[in-house]
Design an enzyme around this catalytic site. Structure first.
Site, PDB file in Angstrom:
ATOM      1  N   CYS A 158      14.093   2.818  -8.435  1.00 27.57           N
ATOM      2  CA  CYS A 158      13.713   2.662  -7.027  1.00 27.57           C
ATOM      3  C   CYS A 158      14.021   1.245  -6.514  1.00 27.57           C
ATOM      4  O   CYS A 158      13.443   0.274  -7.000  1.00 27.57           O
ATOM      5  CB  CYS A 158      12.223   2.969  -6.892  1.00 27.57           C
ATOM      6  SG  CYS A 158      11.487   2.525  -5.311  1.00 27.57           S
ATOM      7  N   CYS A 182      10.999  -0.542  -4.910  1.00 24.13           N
ATOM      8  CA  CYS A 182      10.062  -0.923  -5.971  1.00 24.13           C
ATOM      9  C   CYS A 182      10.469  -2.262  -6.574  1.00 24.13           C
ATOM     10  O   CYS A 182       9.626  -3.121  -6.852  1.00 24.13           O
ATOM     11  CB  CYS A 182      10.017   0.136  -7.070  1.00 24.13           C
ATOM     12  SG  CYS A 182       9.439   1.753  -6.530  1.00 24.13           S
TER      13      CYS A 182
END
Length: 179
Positions: free
Chosen positions: A103, A106
């Site tokens: 991600c 993230c």
């Protein structure tokens, strides 16, 4: 390091949240034991299973080492260590970063999350990689997107921030800390 002593048939998660696991959860089975060095142990008061081997009975017991979160750091947790750490936190605020390795947002939030852990010494900061191994816990916590930040107090999720919204996360942490 804190130890959690369990009988082989005991469940780990003492929480009011619904459990995706098929285990029966005893109500309030934990008792805290502190040593002079400041470390804590949690003992579970459940019946140990008696088993016969070669005609003689013995008691099966197991213990799980749990990670002890440090002030100013982010502690990586998994499905087995998360709830014991939350239980040990007592009335402290716990912030959980739920992420995946692939991600992009993230990865952008990770250094900012570390900065927050260094800023708030009264808050416990945890990270959970929502991989296949930790999927039951992620499902239990109701994750839909990554990153998702869950803020817990007294063993309950009280606030959630989804997405890479740093300002919203700071506001949520400040709100829960002051309540």
């Amino acid at each position: 390091m804190a130890l959690l002593h369990l009988s082989s048939s005991a469940a780990i998660r003492p929480s009011p949240l619904p459990c995706a696991a098929k285990h029966t959860i005893a109500s309030a089975p934990f008792s805290r034991v502190s040593s002079s060095s400041g470390s804590s142990s949690f003992l579970v008061s459940t019946n140990a299973r008696k088993t016969k081997k070669n005609g003689s009975a013995f008691t099966v017991r197991s213990s799980i080492d749990t990670v002890v979160p440090a002030v100013g750091q982010v502690t990586e947790v998994n499905k087995d260590t998360f709830w014991p750490i939350v239980e040990a936190a007592g009335d402290k605020t716990v912030v959980l970063d739920m992420y995946t390795q692939w991600c992009g947002p993230c990865k952008v939030m990770a250094p900012k999350f570390l900065e927050l852990s260094q800023k708030y010494s009264d808050v416990i900061f945890l990270k959970l990689d929502c991989n296949q191994e930790n999927r039951p816990l992620a499902k239990e916590l109701g994750i839909r997107v990554v990153p998702t930040f869950k803020i817990l107090k007294d063993n309950k999720v009280v606030k959630e921030v989804t997405g890479a919204k740093f300002d919203d996360l700071v506001l949520a942490i400040d709100t829960i800390r002051s309540s």
